[in-house]
Design a protein around this motif. Structure first.
Motif, short mmCIF file in Angstrom:
data_model
loop_
_atom_site.label_atom_id
_atom_site.label_comp_id
_atom_site.label_asym_id
_atom_site.label_seq_id
_atom_site.Cartn_x
_atom_site.Cartn_y
_atom_site.Cartn_z
N ASP A 101 -2.38 11.15 11.08
CA ASP A 101 -2.60 9.72 10.89
C ASP A 101 -2.09 9.45 9.49
N ASP A 102 -0.85 8.96 9.41
CA ASP A 102 -0.22 8.79 8.10
C ASP A 102 -0.96 7.77 7.24
N GLU A 103 -1.48 6.73 7.87
CA GLU A 103 -2.17 5.69 7.09
C GLU A 103 -3.45 6.22 6.46
N ALA A 104 -4.20 7.01 7.21
CA ALA A 104 -5.45 7.57 6.69
C ALA A 104 -5.22 8.80 5.83
N GLY A 105 -4.04 9.41 5.97
CA GLY A 105 -3.78 10.63 5.22
C GLY A 105 -4.56 11.82 5.75
N VAL A 106 -4.63 11.93 7.06
CA VAL A 106 -5.32 13.05 7.72
C VAL A 106 -4.32 13.76 8.62
N ILE A 107 -4.19 15.08 8.43
CA ILE A 107 -3.25 15.85 9.24
C ILE A 107 -3.95 17.07 9.82
N ALA A 108 -3.32 17.65 10.86
CA ALA A 108 -3.88 18.84 11.49
C ALA A 108 -2.77 19.70 12.06
N GLY A 109 -2.99 21.01 12.06
CA GLY A 109 -2.13 21.96 12.73
C GLY A 109 -2.97 22.73 13.73
N VAL A 110 -2.51 22.79 14.98
CA VAL A 110 -3.32 23.35 16.07
C VAL A 110 -2.54 24.41 16.82
N HIS A 111 -3.20 25.51 17.10
CA HIS A 111 -2.66 26.59 17.95
C HIS A 111 -3.25 26.40 19.34
N ALA A 112 -2.42 25.98 20.29
CA ALA A 112 -2.91 25.67 21.64
C ALA A 112 -2.22 26.57 22.65
N GLY A 113 -2.74 27.76 22.82
CA GLY A 113 -2.27 28.63 23.88
C GLY A 113 -2.96 28.26 25.18
N PRO B 94 0.82 -1.20 0.00
CA PRO B 94 0.00 0.00 0.00
C PRO B 94 0.86 1.25 0.00
N ILE B 95 0.33 2.30 -0.62
CA ILE B 95 1.03 3.57 -0.67
C ILE B 95 0.77 4.33 0.62
N THR B 96 1.83 4.75 1.28
CA THR B 96 1.72 5.50 2.53
C THR B 96 2.17 6.93 2.30
N PRO B 97 1.32 7.90 2.62
CA PRO B 97 1.74 9.30 2.45
C PRO B 97 2.95 9.63 3.33
N ARG B 98 3.78 10.49 2.82
CA ARG B 98 4.90 10.98 3.62
C ARG B 98 4.49 12.31 4.24
N VAL B 99 4.40 12.34 5.54
CA VAL B 99 4.01 13.56 6.24
C VAL B 99 5.27 14.32 6.63
N ARG B 100 5.30 15.60 6.28
CA ARG B 100 6.45 16.46 6.54
C ARG B 100 6.09 17.47 7.64
N ARG B 101 7.09 17.81 8.44
CA ARG B 101 6.91 18.81 9.49
C ARG B 101 8.13 19.72 9.52
N VAL B 102 7.89 21.01 9.70
CA VAL B 102 8.96 22.00 9.77
C VAL B 102 8.61 23.01 10.85
N VAL B 103 9.62 23.41 11.62
CA VAL B 103 9.47 24.51 12.58
C VAL B 103 10.51 25.56 12.23
N THR B 104 10.09 26.80 12.06
CA THR B 104 11.01 27.87 11.73
C THR B 104 11.65 28.44 13.00
N THR B 105 12.69 29.25 12.80
CA THR B 105 13.28 30.05 13.87
C THR B 105 13.13 31.52 13.47
N ARG B 106 13.74 32.42 14.23
CA ARG B 106 13.64 33.83 13.87
C ARG B 106 14.74 34.25 12.91
N ASP B 107 15.60 33.33 12.50
CA ASP B 107 16.73 33.65 11.65
C ASP B 107 16.41 33.44 10.17
N GLY B 108 17.02 34.29 9.31
CA GLY B 108 17.00 34.03 7.88
C GLY B 108 15.97 34.79 7.08
N GLY B 109 15.35 35.82 7.67
CA GLY B 109 14.34 36.58 6.96
C GLY B 109 14.76 38.01 6.69
#
Length: 244
Positions: free
Chosen positions: A110-122, A4-19
């Motif tokens: 959930d890589d198998e289902a291909g469902v992702i989320a991004g959450v802001h939790a203050g 079965p084909i499994t999606p590749r989930v990518r994650r990145v966190v930036t810093t304050r440098d490089g802008g």
């Protein structure tokens, strides 16, 4: 026979440098609501998308309001999604961005289902249940808790996050495990500890954590350390070219 084909989930966190942003937003500020030059923010966001290998309109941003609102997106929207603190998608190549400068960015997949989320939790969002609500929406789209992996990004750490005792008690009531003592031996909050406990109690398979404290690390933006300031981005997306 191929598996079965499994999606590749990518994650990145930036810093304050490089802008290109000038002080006090120096230099890779990605927040468009903090008083920075809009052209500088636009240039930084374009640079981020380019580094991710995506068109700029494939990065979806939020108008974060410390709510329990969750929005499902399936295509570029051309503007920040209004009045929401979580984005969910099943669309490959659509990146979900969470802005933060002490709050906890939570990336779920959930890589198998291909469902992702991004959450802001203050503090407020974590207290009122933005993460459980996001999981509920993910499950409605085919995700299963025992397959979901969570990543907690850099945030204010408990040893630095000092709050009034009454506030600490209130948050602990709704997010058990978050109360702590600071380095000054005063009441504090460790929101990532509380969210980890909450996620595991809800059946999430694994919780990883970026150990960096935004208040302590000068390479990260921190509202508590020095406002006005910029915002980091924690980004999650499904690579449109999955592994087989």
């Amino acid at each position: 026979m191929s598996g079965p084909i499994t999606p590749r989930v990518r994650r990145v966190v930036t810093t304050r440098d490089g802008g290109v942003s000038k002080p006090p937003y120096d230099s890779f500020n990605l927040g468009d609501h903090v008083g920075d030059d809009p052209d500088a923010v636009a240039a930084n966001r374009s640079r981020l998308a380019s580094q991710l290998g995506l068109a700029a309109d494939r990065v979806v941003w939020m108008e974060q309001i410390h709510s329990r609102n969750v929005t499902v997106v399936d295509a570029p929207v051309g503007h920040a999604v209004e009045a929401t603190d979580a984005l969910v998608t099943t669309t490959p190549g659509l990146a979900l961005a969470v802005l933060s400068a002490d709050c906890v960015p939570v990336l779920l997949s959930d890589d198998e289902a291909g469902v992702i989320a991004g959450v802001h939790a203050g503090r407020v969002g974590a207290r009122i249940g933005i993460v459980p609500e996001t999981l509920r929406v993910m499950i409605s789209l085919g995700a299963r808790p025992e397959r979901i992996g969570a990543f907690l990004g850099p945030a204010a750490c408990g040893r630095q996050y000092e709050v009034p005792a009454a506030m600490q008690r209130d948050v602990e009531e709704y997010l058990p495990g978050s109360a702590c003592l600071t380095d000054k031996r005063t009441p504090g909050l460790d929101l990532r500890a509380g969210l980890r406990r909450q996620l595991l109690a809800l059946g999430v398979a694994a919780v990883a954590e970026d150990p960096r404290c935004t208040i302590e690390d000068a390479h990260l933006f921190s509202h508590r350390r020095g406002a006005p300031t910029g915002r980091l981005a924690s980004v999650i997306w499904i690579d449109p070219s999955p592994e087989s």
